[in-house]
Design an enzyme around this catalytic site. Structure first.
Site, PDB file in Angstrom:
ATOM      1  N   LYS A  22     -15.253  57.602 -87.986  1.00 28.01           N
ATOM      2  CA  LYS A  22     -16.396  58.536 -87.938  1.00 28.01           C
ATOM      3  C   LYS A  22     -16.317  59.413 -86.687  1.00 28.01           C
ATOM      4  O   LYS A  22     -16.483  60.631 -86.764  1.00 28.01           O
ATOM      5  CB  LYS A  22     -17.697  57.722 -87.923  1.00 28.01           C
ATOM      6  CG  LYS A  22     -18.915  58.517 -87.486  1.00 28.01           C
ATOM      7  CD  LYS A  22     -20.158  57.672 -87.378  1.00 28.01           C
ATOM      8  CE  LYS A  22     -20.367  56.954 -86.086  1.00 28.01           C
ATOM      9  NZ  LYS A  22     -20.949  57.730 -84.983  1.00 28.01           N
ATOM     10  N   ASN A  23     -16.049  58.790 -85.533  1.00 30.63           N
ATOM     11  CA  ASN A  23     -16.111  59.550 -84.281  1.00 30.63           C
ATOM     12  C   ASN A  23     -14.890  60.442 -84.040  1.00 30.63           C
ATOM     13  O   ASN A  23     -14.856  61.202 -83.077  1.00 30.63           O
ATOM     14  CB  ASN A  23     -16.342  58.609 -83.092  1.00 30.63           C
ATOM     15  CG  ASN A  23     -17.772  58.081 -83.089  1.00 30.63           C
ATOM     16  OD1 ASN A  23     -18.618  58.555 -83.849  1.00 30.63           O
ATOM     17  ND2 ASN A  23     -18.042  57.094 -82.242  1.00 30.63           N
ATOM     18  N   CYS A 116     -32.163  58.840 -77.095  1.00 29.40           N
ATOM     19  CA  CYS A 116     -32.172  58.088 -78.346  1.00 29.40           C
ATOM     20  C   CYS A 116     -32.288  56.608 -78.020  1.00 29.40           C
ATOM     21  O   CYS A 116     -32.451  56.235 -76.863  1.00 29.40           O
ATOM     22  CB  CYS A 116     -30.954  58.407 -79.208  1.00 29.40           C
ATOM     23  SG  CYS A 116     -29.460  57.644 -78.622  1.00 29.40           S
ATOM     24  N   ARG A 121     -28.938  60.129 -72.581  1.00 31.44           N
ATOM     25  CA  ARG A 121     -27.852  60.930 -73.172  1.00 31.44           C
ATOM     26  C   ARG A 121     -28.003  62.443 -72.996  1.00 31.44           C
ATOM     27  O   ARG A 121     -28.102  63.192 -73.976  1.00 31.44           O
ATOM     28  CB  ARG A 121     -27.681  60.562 -74.644  1.00 31.44           C
ATOM     29  CG  ARG A 121     -27.430  59.092 -74.845  1.00 31.44           C
ATOM     30  CD  ARG A 121     -27.163  58.737 -76.274  1.00 31.44           C
ATOM     31  NE  ARG A 121     -25.832  59.138 -76.717  1.00 31.44           N
ATOM     32  CZ  ARG A 121     -25.386  58.945 -77.949  1.00 31.44           C
ATOM     33  NH1 ARG A 121     -26.151  58.403 -78.855  1.00 31.44           N
ATOM     34  NH2 ARG A 121     -24.156  59.298 -78.259  1.00 31.44           N
ATOM     35  N   ASP A 321     -19.348  50.688 -77.864  1.00 33.25           N
ATOM     36  CA  ASP A 321     -19.645  50.585 -79.297  1.00 33.25           C
ATOM     37  C   ASP A 321     -19.298  49.213 -79.874  1.00 33.25           C
ATOM     38  O   ASP A 321     -19.559  48.959 -81.055  1.00 33.25           O
ATOM     39  CB  ASP A 321     -18.883  51.682 -80.075  1.00 33.25           C
ATOM     40  CG  ASP A 321     -19.447  53.064 -79.786  1.00 33.25           C
ATOM     41  OD1 ASP A 321     -20.553  53.154 -79.224  1.00 33.25           O
ATOM     42  OD2 ASP A 321     -18.780  54.067 -80.126  1.00 33.25           O
ATOM     43  N   ARG A 413     -25.055  55.140 -91.374  1.00 27.99           N
ATOM     44  CA  ARG A 413     -24.574  56.315 -90.638  1.00 27.99           C
ATOM     45  C   ARG A 413     -23.101  56.178 -90.271  1.00 27.99           C
ATOM     46  O   ARG A 413     -22.419  57.182 -90.079  1.00 27.99           O
ATOM     47  CB  ARG A 413     -25.375  56.494 -89.340  1.00 27.99           C
ATOM     48  CG  ARG A 413     -26.820  56.811 -89.592  1.00 27.99           C
ATOM     49  CD  ARG A 413     -27.523  57.006 -88.309  1.00 27.99           C
ATOM     50  NE  ARG A 413     -26.893  58.099 -87.579  1.00 27.99           N
ATOM     51  CZ  ARG A 413     -27.389  58.657 -86.503  1.00 27.99           C
ATOM     52  NH1 ARG A 413     -28.538  58.234 -86.024  1.00 27.99           N
ATOM     53  NH2 ARG A 413     -26.770  59.631 -85.903  1.00 27.99           N
TER      54      ARG A 413
HETATM   55  N1  EPU Z   1     -23.427  61.865 -70.017  1.00 27.95           N
HETATM   56  C1  EPU Z   1     -24.075  62.649 -69.097  1.00 27.95           C
HETATM   57  N2  EPU Z   1     -24.024  64.020 -69.264  1.00 27.95           N
HETATM   58  C2  EPU Z   1     -23.358  64.592 -70.289  1.00 27.95           C
HETATM   59  C3  EPU Z   1     -22.689  63.786 -71.224  1.00 27.95           C
HETATM   60  C4  EPU Z   1     -22.739  62.422 -71.052  1.00 27.95           C
HETATM   61  O1  EPU Z   1     -24.688  62.158 -68.165  1.00 27.95           O
HETATM   62  O2  EPU Z   1     -23.356  65.832 -70.367  1.00 27.95           O
HETATM   63  C5  EPU Z   1     -23.458  60.404 -69.874  1.00 27.95           C
HETATM   64  C6  EPU Z   1     -24.174  59.700 -71.046  1.00 27.95           C
HETATM   65  O3  EPU Z   1     -25.566  59.685 -70.893  1.00 27.95           O
HETATM   66  C7  EPU Z   1     -23.541  58.325 -71.009  1.00 27.95           C
HETATM   67  C8  EPU Z   1     -22.101  58.625 -70.569  1.00 27.95           C
HETATM   68  O4  EPU Z   1     -22.129  59.902 -69.935  1.00 27.95           O
HETATM   69  O5  EPU Z   1     -24.173  57.552 -70.040  1.00 27.95           O
HETATM   70  C9  EPU Z   1     -21.082  58.646 -71.688  1.00 27.95           C
HETATM   71  O6  EPU Z   1     -21.571  59.446 -72.752  1.00 27.95           O
HETATM   72  P1  EPU Z   1     -20.598  60.255 -73.727  1.00 27.95           P
HETATM   73  O7  EPU Z   1     -20.878  61.699 -73.563  1.00 27.95           O
HETATM   74  O8  EPU Z   1     -19.199  59.792 -73.564  1.00 27.95           O
HETATM   75  O9  EPU Z   1     -21.140  59.786 -75.161  1.00 27.95           O
HETATM   76  P2  EPU Z   1     -21.168  60.682 -76.447  1.00 27.95           P
HETATM   77  O10 EPU Z   1     -20.045  61.611 -76.417  1.00 27.95           O
HETATM   78  O11 EPU Z   1     -22.540  61.217 -76.649  1.00 27.95           O
HETATM   79  C10 EPU Z   1     -19.613  59.199 -77.925  1.00 27.95           C
HETATM   80  C11 EPU Z   1     -19.724  58.472 -79.245  1.00 27.95           C
HETATM   81  C12 EPU Z   1     -20.658  57.294 -79.113  1.00 27.95           C
HETATM   82  C13 EPU Z   1     -20.086  56.366 -78.025  1.00 27.95           C
HETATM   83  C14 EPU Z   1     -19.913  57.130 -76.713  1.00 27.95           C
HETATM   84  C15 EPU Z   1     -19.256  56.308 -75.615  1.00 27.95           C
HETATM   85  C16 EPU Z   1     -19.363  60.232 -80.863  1.00 27.95           C
HETATM   86  C17 EPU Z   1     -19.912  61.116 -81.917  1.00 27.95           C
HETATM   87  N3  EPU Z   1     -20.224  59.407 -80.247  1.00 27.95           N
HETATM   88  O12 EPU Z   1     -20.933  59.609 -77.601  1.00 27.95           O
HETATM   89  O13 EPU Z   1     -20.650  56.621 -80.363  1.00 27.95           O
HETATM   90  O14 EPU Z   1     -20.963  55.278 -77.817  1.00 27.95           O
HETATM   91  O15 EPU Z   1     -19.096  58.295 -76.930  1.00 27.95           O
HETATM   92  O16 EPU Z   1     -18.021  55.854 -76.023  1.00 27.95           O
HETATM   93  O17 EPU Z   1     -18.178  60.253 -80.605  1.00 27.95           O
HETATM   94  C18 EPU Z   1     -21.515  55.237 -82.056  1.00 27.95           C
HETATM   95  O18 EPU Z   1     -20.552  55.570 -82.783  1.00 27.95           O
HETATM   96  O19 EPU Z   1     -22.287  54.287 -82.367  1.00 27.95           O
HETATM   97  C19 EPU Z   1     -21.759  55.954 -80.812  1.00 27.95           C
HETATM   98  C20 EPU Z   1     -22.938  55.937 -80.193  1.00 27.95           C
END
Ligand code: EPU
Length: 433
Positions: A22-23, A116, A121, A321, A413
């Site tokens: 998915k990701n 969320c 996030r 995850d 999802r």
């Molecule tokens: N963060 C910031 N600022 C930003 C972006 C991120 O402070 O601009 C922080 C977040 O709050 C968090 C950390 O950095 O504390 C890491 O967040 P990241 O941006 O890596 O998460 P994401 O890209 O929103 C993806 C996956 C998530 C997975 C995380 C971590 C997708 C669509 N989602 O989320 O997947 O948990 O990386 O590996 O790729 C899931 O599949 O259940 C899921 C939540």
């Protein structure tokens, strides 16, 4: 609303085929916005988040069809560059359209995602990076309005040494942040250099897809990614004769590995990538589980579970995850386990539900202490997010009596036919509509 009913206590045995990630599929679908030519994708998982992304792309002008497991997607013209709150509140990953829209269309209006169930996030790092590339960004009334005639990397002839370009340093490793900027930079003028980039395998998959469309990206999977902008990208189907095949889902793989471990079962997982699973394999081996890796297979034999401590980290560390699923395993271990969640602030929603099944879990800040119990007892429980829902299913597989998992729209999802896959290997699990 659907629910899942499990009668626990059956050891699992047999083979399970792992589906597409998915990701990885989500950013790759968003990346199809970057070209006006058709793309063909294989192994796109049939899960609700993917359907949401496909609907969002259709609202932006995409034509999508599916035949023999090949998804063809073509966005000849972008007819709308808006992702309203309706989309983003349904799925945060909708924000992945921001970079591609800006790069190809020069404009994007995307709702700002809120917090969320698992944390605050923010997406400040996505926005700072795009501003640095010349985008004008205004956030008002909950919407991000971004414009850029042409995004700009630094001026650097291709492959100049020493490398020059627009340096973009991520203060924190961000998966979708890295993906968004990598996509935006493919059509930017000049070279963009991302440092402290996320190194998750899904980033490599996206880069492979983009390079297959004519992008010039090197270093994906390391902490420095270099993107030399090109003037136009083609469709993936034009470049090779075969459709792009999405990588295997490493979190689905991990969830079934824990399913084998928690039930003392014997499972052969096929079509997976053991190379992506190293941190989990190491940890599960420490618990006593036997694991044999093949090229694209994993054979897992469950044994009595020893308690282990672990901390979630960006890849190649232990994935957040998989934290909820490993916590379920620790509830029936033979000791005390300390779990530290270092990525998200509030990703312990499953703990309270696992406690309802007799688990002993004590929370303090971002630590959970789990004291293994001899047996869990089935109970009605409620899923609070995607991975929490799979941890409750895992607990249900080993609990005495019946477990009823509610709010499984979270599960749908991200897991394709999980109850069918588990029931084929001996679980007593059914969905009630
Ligand atoms: N963060 C910031 N600022 C930003 C972006 C991120 O402070 O601009 C922080 C977040 O709050 C968090 C950390 O950095 O504390 C890491 O967040 P990241 O941006 O890596 O998460 P994401 O890209 O929103 C993806 C996956 C998530 C997975 C995380 C971590 C997708 C669509 N989602 O989320 O997947 O948990 O990386 O590996 O790729 C899931 O599949 O259940 C899921 C939540």
């Amino acid at each position: 609303m659907d629910k899942i009913i499990i009668s626990g206590g059956k050891p699992l045995s047999g083979e399970i085929e792992i589906g597409g990630a998915k990701n990885a599929a989500l950013p790759i679908l968003a990346a199809t916005l970057l070209s006006s030519e058709p793309h063909q994708l294989k192994r796109v998982p049939k899960v609700v988040d993917i359907f949401t992304m496909q609907k969002l792309l259709c609202a932006m002008g995409a034509q999508i069809s599916e035949q023999d497991d090949v998804c063809t997607i073509e966005i000849k013209q972008i007819t709308s560059c808006e992702a309203q709150y309706e989309w983003v509140k349904t799925m945060r990953a909708s924000v992945l359209v921001l970079g591609p829209l800006l790069a190809r269309y020069g404009e994007a209006h995307v709702s700002l995602p809120g917090g969320c169930a698992i944390g605050v996030r923010p997406i400040n790092l996505h926005l700072t990076a795009l501003s640095k590339m010349g985008a004008e960004i205004v956030v008002e009334h909950g919407m991000i309005h971004a414009k850029a005639k042409k995004l700009k990397g630094g001026t650097s002839p291709a492959r100049q040494r020493p490398l020059q370009g627009m340096p973009i340093h991520f203060e924190k490793s961000t998966v979708t942040g890295t993906e968004n900027i990598m996509m935006a930079a493919t059509l930017a003028e000049g070279t963009t250099i991302l440092t402290n980039a996320a190194q998750e395998p899904e980033i490599i998959d996206l880069a492979c897809f983009l390079n297959g469309c004519g992008a010039d990206i090197t270093g994906a999977g390391t902490e420095q990614i270099v993107i030399h902008g090109v003037s136009v990208l083609s469709g993936f189907s034009r470049r090779g004769c075969t459709p792009y095949c999405i990588m295997p889902d490493r979190i689905e793989t991990g969830t079934f590995m824990v399913a084998a471990a928690i039930t003392g079962g014997d499972l052969m997982l096929r079509d997976c990538n053991p190379g992506h699973m190293e941190s989990l394999i190491r940890l599960l081996k420490k618990t006593g589980v036997e694991i044999t890796s093949g090229k694209s297979t994993l054979h897992i034999r469950g044994k009595a579970i020893r308690a282990v401590d672990f901390t979630t980290m960006p890849y190649p560390g232990f994935p957040t995850d998989m934290q909820a699923q490993m916590m379920a395993l620790m509830t029936v271990s033979n000791g005390l386990s300390k779990i530290t969640e270092a990525i998200f602030e509030s990703r312990f929603g499953h703990a309270a539900e696992l406690r309802r099944m007799g688990a002993k879990i004590y929370l303090e800040g971002n630590h959970a202490i789990v004291e293994g119990v001899k047996a869990l007892s089935g109970a009605p429980v409620m899923a609070s997010d995607l991975r929490a829902s799979s941890s409750l299913i895992l607990a249900g597989l080993v609990a005495e009596g019946e477990t009823e998992v509610l709010r499984i729209y979270h599960l749908d999802r991200g897991y394709e036919k999980i109850e069918e896959k588990l029931s084929k290997v001996g679980a007593d699990i059914r969905r009630i509509q």
